[in-house]
Design a protein around this motif. Sequence first.
Motif, PDB file in Angstrom:
ATOM      1  N   SER A   9       0.843  -1.188   0.000  1.00  0.00           N
ATOM      2  CA  SER A   9       0.000   0.000   0.000  1.00  0.00           C
ATOM      3  C   SER A   9       0.882   1.244   0.000  1.00  0.00           C
ATOM      4  CB  SER A   9      -0.886  -0.007   1.246  1.00  0.00           C
ATOM      5  OG  SER A   9      -1.567   1.204   1.388  1.00  0.00           O
ATOM      6  N   GLU A  11       0.129   3.817   1.637  1.00  0.00           N
ATOM      7  CA  GLU A  11      -0.308   4.491   2.860  1.00  0.00           C
ATOM      8  C   GLU A  11       0.886   4.889   3.717  1.00  0.00           C
ATOM      9  OE1 GLU A  11      -2.826   6.336   4.778  1.00  0.00           O
ATOM     10  OE2 GLU A  11      -3.887   4.795   3.647  1.00  0.00           O
ATOM     11  N   PRO A  78      -4.269  -3.687  -0.276  1.00  0.00           N
ATOM     12  CA  PRO A  78      -5.684  -3.329  -0.329  1.00  0.00           C
ATOM     13  C   PRO A  78      -6.206  -3.705  -1.719  1.00  0.00           C
ATOM     14  CG  PRO A  78      -4.342  -1.391  -0.689  1.00  0.00           C
ATOM     15  CD  PRO A  78      -3.394  -2.516  -0.413  1.00  0.00           C
ATOM     16  N   TYR A  80      -8.013  -2.508  -4.885  1.00  0.00           N
ATOM     17  CA  TYR A  80      -8.408  -1.301  -5.607  1.00  0.00           C
ATOM     18  C   TYR A  80      -8.967  -1.703  -6.963  1.00  0.00           C
ATOM     19  CZ  TYR A  80      -5.626   1.547  -2.335  1.00  0.00           C
ATOM     20  OH  TYR A  80      -5.116   2.160  -1.221  1.00  0.00           O
ATOM     21  N   HIS A  81     -10.236  -1.432  -7.189  1.00  0.00           N
ATOM     22  CA  HIS A  81     -10.859  -1.657  -8.494  1.00  0.00           C
ATOM     23  C   HIS A  81     -10.613  -3.071  -9.021  1.00  0.00           C
ATOM     24  CE1 HIS A  81     -11.559   2.598  -8.274  1.00  0.00           C
ATOM     25  NE2 HIS A  81     -10.274   2.770  -8.080  1.00  0.00           N
ATOM     26  N   PRO A  85      -2.858  -2.775  -5.851  1.00  0.00           N
ATOM     27  CA  PRO A  85      -2.418  -1.487  -6.382  1.00  0.00           C
ATOM     28  C   PRO A  85      -1.381  -1.660  -7.493  1.00  0.00           C
ATOM     29  CG  PRO A  85      -2.421  -1.465  -3.990  1.00  0.00           C
ATOM     30  CD  PRO A  85      -2.653  -2.887  -4.407  1.00  0.00           C
ATOM     31  N   CYS A 115      -5.165  -9.650   1.849  1.00  0.00           N
ATOM     32  CA  CYS A 115      -5.776  -8.542   1.107  1.00  0.00           C
ATOM     33  C   CYS A 115      -7.028  -8.098   1.851  1.00  0.00           C
ATOM     34  CB  CYS A 115      -6.135  -8.988  -0.312  1.00  0.00           C
ATOM     35  SG  CYS A 115      -6.795  -7.664  -1.355  1.00  0.00           S
ATOM     36  N   ALA A 117     -10.603  -5.419   1.735  1.00  0.00           N
ATOM     37  CA  ALA A 117     -11.515  -4.630   0.909  1.00  0.00           C
ATOM     38  C   ALA A 117     -12.660  -4.164   1.790  1.00  0.00           C
ATOM     39  CB  ALA A 117     -12.048  -5.477  -0.245  1.00  0.00           C
TER      40      ALA A 117
END
Length: 189
Positions: A9, A11, A78, A80-81, A85, A115, A117
């Motif tokens: 991530s 982050e 994480p 993402y879509h 990432p 993972c 979500a």
Amino acid sequence: MKAIIFNGSLERRTLSTSGLISDYLSERLKTLGIQTDIFTLADSGIPLFDVTLTKTPLAVERMTQMFTDADLHIWLAPLYHGSIPGVMKNCLDWFEVTANSYEPYLTDKMVGLVCWADGLQAMQGINAMDSIAKSLRAWPLPFSVPIVRSSLFAADQSTQISDLYSGKFDKLITIATSKKIEKTTINHS
């Protein structure tokens, strides 16, 4: 045994989901006497993958050395879509620089996958990482931890991992460390 936790991530907050999970796993591994490093993508300085470069960037050399020195990897991402990432995938793409090594890529490294979500789709990220790990000649563990983000932390404390997920993380570590022992025994028989 050496372990690396790959925080995929970007982050940077100290109390981020990825940071809290990384810290939890790191502390558990260290209590077992396992030397553990956390590779935080946000602090790595890994550039975009560029096959036209004539010299491997120093950040990439450091990363590949850290990853190849570790016996056990735990990858965190994480969702993402529908996937991990792009910067995490970019980082893993750099292992192409090891293609001509005696043991290229991540040959025979064991990889635990985590993972999270907001909904129930974290398994998509696990599947993406599983495919990438296998493409890099690593061995994904048969137990992974897909996380529903709203259940990750204890209700009374927003930074404490819930009993549900601390149990799953502990199981992942138990499997990872016992598999390594079996693999070492098999290789040295």
